[in-house]
Design a protein around this motif. Structure first.
Motif, PDB file in Angstrom:
ATOM      1  N   UNK A  55      14.533 -11.017  -9.780  1.00 12.45           N
ATOM      2  CA  UNK A  55      15.069 -12.374  -9.726  1.00 12.45           C
ATOM      3  C   UNK A  55      14.582 -13.171 -10.933  1.00 12.45           C
ATOM      4  N   UNK A  56      13.272 -13.081 -11.202  1.00 16.44           N
ATOM      5  CA  UNK A  56      12.674 -13.804 -12.332  1.00 16.44           C
ATOM      6  C   UNK A  56      11.406 -13.065 -12.754  1.00 16.44           C
ATOM      7  N   UNK A  57      10.239 -13.670 -12.515  1.00 14.45           N
ATOM      8  CA  UNK A  57       8.989 -13.079 -13.001  1.00 14.45           C
ATOM      9  C   UNK A  57       8.164 -12.419 -11.903  1.00 14.45           C
ATOM     10  N   UNK A  58       8.775 -12.118 -10.762  1.00 11.84           N
ATOM     11  CA  UNK A  58       8.021 -11.460  -9.697  1.00 11.84           C
ATOM     12  C   UNK A  58       7.570 -10.062 -10.125  1.00 11.84           C
ATOM     13  N   UNK A  59       6.451  -9.602  -9.568  1.00 15.12           N
ATOM     14  CA  UNK A  59       6.013  -8.240  -9.827  1.00 15.12           C
ATOM     15  C   UNK A  59       5.447  -7.627  -8.557  1.00 15.12           C
ATOM     16  N   UNK A  60       5.258  -6.310  -8.600  1.00 13.73           N
ATOM     17  CA  UNK A  60       4.818  -5.562  -7.426  1.00 13.73           C
ATOM     18  C   UNK A  60       3.639  -4.678  -7.819  1.00 13.73           C
ATOM     19  N   UNK A  61       2.593  -4.762  -7.003  1.00 13.51           N
ATOM     20  CA  UNK A  61       1.337  -4.079  -7.305  1.00 13.51           C
ATOM     21  C   UNK A  61       0.939  -3.231  -6.111  1.00 13.51           C
ATOM     22  N   UNK A  62       0.476  -2.011  -6.386  1.00 11.97           N
ATOM     23  CA  UNK A  62      -0.045  -1.200  -5.289  1.00 11.97           C
ATOM     24  C   UNK A  62      -1.464  -1.672  -4.978  1.00 11.97           C
ATOM     25  N   UNK A  63      -1.698  -1.952  -3.719  1.00 11.68           N
ATOM     26  CA  UNK A  63      -3.013  -2.429  -3.315  1.00 11.68           C
ATOM     27  C   UNK A  63      -3.072  -2.605  -1.817  1.00 11.68           C
ATOM     28  N   UNK A  64      -4.261  -2.884  -1.323  1.00 14.81           N
ATOM     29  CA  UNK A  64      -4.466  -3.026   0.114  1.00 14.81           C
ATOM     30  C   UNK A  64      -4.935  -4.432   0.447  1.00 14.81           C
ATOM     31  N   UNK A  65      -4.702  -4.829   1.678  1.00 14.18           N
ATOM     32  CA  UNK A  65      -5.066  -6.171   2.133  1.00 14.18           C
ATOM     33  C   UNK A  65      -6.567  -6.410   2.071  1.00 14.18           C
ATOM     34  N   UNK A  66      -7.353  -5.354   2.297  1.00 12.41           N
ATOM     35  CA  UNK A  66      -8.808  -5.510   2.336  1.00 12.41           C
ATOM     36  C   UNK A  66      -9.448  -5.444   0.948  1.00 12.41           C
ATOM     37  N   UNK A  67      -8.633  -5.244  -0.086  1.00 11.49           N
ATOM     38  CA  UNK A  67      -9.159  -5.182  -1.454  1.00 11.49           C
ATOM     39  C   UNK A  67      -8.073  -5.677  -2.414  1.00 11.49           C
ATOM     40  N   UNK A  68      -7.780  -6.953  -2.340  1.00 12.72           N
ATOM     41  CA  UNK A  68      -6.686  -7.517  -3.134  1.00 12.72           C
ATOM     42  C   UNK A  68      -7.021  -7.486  -4.625  1.00 12.72           C
ATOM     43  N   UNK A 120       0.820  -1.215   0.000  1.00 11.38           N
ATOM     44  CA  UNK A 120       0.000   0.000   0.000  1.00 11.38           C
ATOM     45  C   UNK A 120       0.850   1.259   0.000  1.00 11.38           C
ATOM     46  N   UNK A 121       2.062   1.192   0.533  1.00 12.46           N
ATOM     47  CA  UNK A 121       2.923   2.368   0.659  1.00 12.46           C
ATOM     48  C   UNK A 121       3.648   2.659  -0.657  1.00 12.46           C
ATOM     49  N   UNK A 122       3.445   3.836  -1.247  1.00 12.34           N
ATOM     50  CA  UNK A 122       4.173   4.170  -2.480  1.00 12.34           C
ATOM     51  C   UNK A 122       5.686   4.164  -2.284  1.00 12.34           C
ATOM     52  N   UNK A 123       6.140   4.581  -1.120  1.00 11.85           N
ATOM     53  CA  UNK A 123       7.582   4.613  -0.858  1.00 11.85           C
ATOM     54  C   UNK A 123       8.177   3.208  -0.857  1.00 11.85           C
ATOM     55  N   UNK A 124       7.534   2.292  -0.145  1.00  8.33           N
ATOM     56  CA  UNK A 124       8.030   0.917  -0.113  1.00  8.33           C
ATOM     57  C   UNK A 124       7.899   0.254  -1.477  1.00  8.33           C
ATOM     58  N   UNK A 125       6.804   0.554  -2.169  1.00 12.14           N
ATOM     59  CA  UNK A 125       6.602  -0.019  -3.495  1.00 12.14           C
ATOM     60  C   UNK A 125       7.701   0.416  -4.459  1.00 12.14           C
ATOM     61  N   UNK A 126       8.121   1.660  -4.351  1.00  8.85           N
ATOM     62  CA  UNK A 126       9.202   2.157  -5.199  1.00  8.85           C
ATOM     63  C   UNK A 126      10.507   1.413  -4.918  1.00  8.85           C
ATOM     64  N   UNK A 127      10.776   1.123  -3.645  1.00  4.77           N
ATOM     65  CA  UNK A 127      11.985   0.371  -3.290  1.00  4.77           C
ATOM     66  C   UNK A 127      11.928  -1.042  -3.868  1.00  4.77           C
ATOM     67  N   UNK A 128      10.754  -1.670  -3.778  1.00  2.00           N
ATOM     68  CA  UNK A 128      10.603  -3.029  -4.301  1.00  2.00           C
ATOM     69  C   UNK A 128      10.833  -3.056  -5.811  1.00  2.00           C
ATOM     70  N   UNK A 129      10.246  -2.098  -6.506  1.00  2.00           N
ATOM     71  CA  UNK A 129      10.364  -2.074  -7.965  1.00  2.00           C
ATOM     72  C   UNK A 129      11.767  -1.693  -8.429  1.00  2.00           C
ATOM     73  N   UNK A 130      12.503  -0.985  -7.582  1.00  2.00           N
ATOM     74  CA  UNK A 130      13.855  -0.564  -7.946  1.00  2.00           C
ATOM     75  C   UNK A 130      14.873  -1.694  -7.805  1.00  2.00           C
ATOM     76  N   UNK A 131      14.539  -2.707  -7.026  1.00  2.00           N
ATOM     77  CA  UNK A 131      15.467  -3.816  -6.813  1.00  2.00           C
ATOM     78  C   UNK A 131      15.588  -4.669  -8.083  1.00  2.00           C
ATOM     79  N   UNK A 132      16.744  -5.278  -8.247  1.00  2.00           N
ATOM     80  CA  UNK A 132      16.974  -6.132  -9.409  1.00  2.00           C
ATOM     81  C   UNK A 132      16.056  -7.348  -9.354  1.00  2.00           C
TER      82      UNK A 132
END
Length: 233
Positions: A68-81, A54-66
């Motif tokens: 590994x394979x086909x993992x992806x990162x999505x902005x969203x909340x636990x109560x509305x996956x 949910x955090x744009x700051x943390x999401x940016x860190x995740x997306x900036x990392x190299x």
């Protein structure tokens, strides 16, 4: 409350994840993935992982990392996956359920059940509000209430077709290079405590040295954890 002592086995949380989950080839949703470290670890073990944050700051860190394979990162909340029904083999909350607002925590469990395939697994690893690392952070970031709320929420999981299959309480460790690393970790989790951190820095430095164990690589702090593995029926 629990008593931290010799009766609780010392186990790294990633080791427990590997033991309890069959990751190779599994479709996994990592809810509250933060900077994506666990998403990448599970991908290395053959899983197809979707990190949700949910955090744009943390999401940016995740997306900036190299990648590994086909993992992806999505902005969203636990109560509305942002996934369709019966999408995943595994939904994992690692140190994240207690960050879900109490008013929607039950909705979050309902969403986990919705996106899991029949027979799929909800894996939840949550810190107890006890132990050296908790005591260190408690001065400026007291999570007693939210951590207890997360434990209580799990008692209603059967209402959503999530039945407890196994559980484990264990001692994990938090590793920090130095006091500055502790500051950076905590203020990333909660930027609102920066001023309070400065005000309490002298106390925090004393507690850091008192509660931690110094190693060649820095400092380690014990943190008792509870793991719950629930099966979607």
């Amino acid at each position: 409350m629990i008593n931290v002592g010799k009766e609780m086995e010392k186990r790294a949380s990633l080791e427990v994840v590997e033991e309890f989950l069959h990751l190779d080839g599994a479709t996994v949703i990592d809810v509250g993935c933060g900077n994506g470290w666990l998403t990448r670890q599970m991908t290395r073990r053959g899983a197809h992982v979707h990190g949700v944050e949910v955090s744009p700051r943390q999401l940016a860190l995740a997306r900036a990392a190299k990648a590994v394979a086909d993992e992806d990162y999505i902005q969203g909340s636990a109560e509305d996956l942002p996934f369709p029904n019966r999408f995943a083999d595994i939904v994992i909350y690692f140190n994240s359920l207690h960050h879900v607002d109490g008013s929607v925590m039950q909705r979050a469990l309902h969403e986990a059940a919705r996106v899991l395939k029949h027979g799929g697994v909800l894996f939840i690893s949550e810190p107890f509000p006890e132990g050296p690392y908790f005591e260190l952070m408690k001065t400026i970031h007291d999570e007693t209430i939210v951590r207890n709320n997360a434990q209580r929420a799990l008692m209603r999981a059967p209402e959503y077709g999530l039945l407890l299959e196994k559980s484990l309480s264990h001692l994990d460790t938090v590793s920090l290079a130095n006091f500055q690393a502790f500051h950076d970790r905590l203020t990333t989790i909660n930027p609102n405590i920066r001023t309070r951190f400065e005000e309490e820095e002298e106390v925090l430095r004393r507690d850091f040295a008192r509660l931690g164990t110094q190693t060649e690589d820095g400092w380690v702090f014990e943190q008792p954890m509870r793991v719950a593995v629930l099966r979607r029926v």
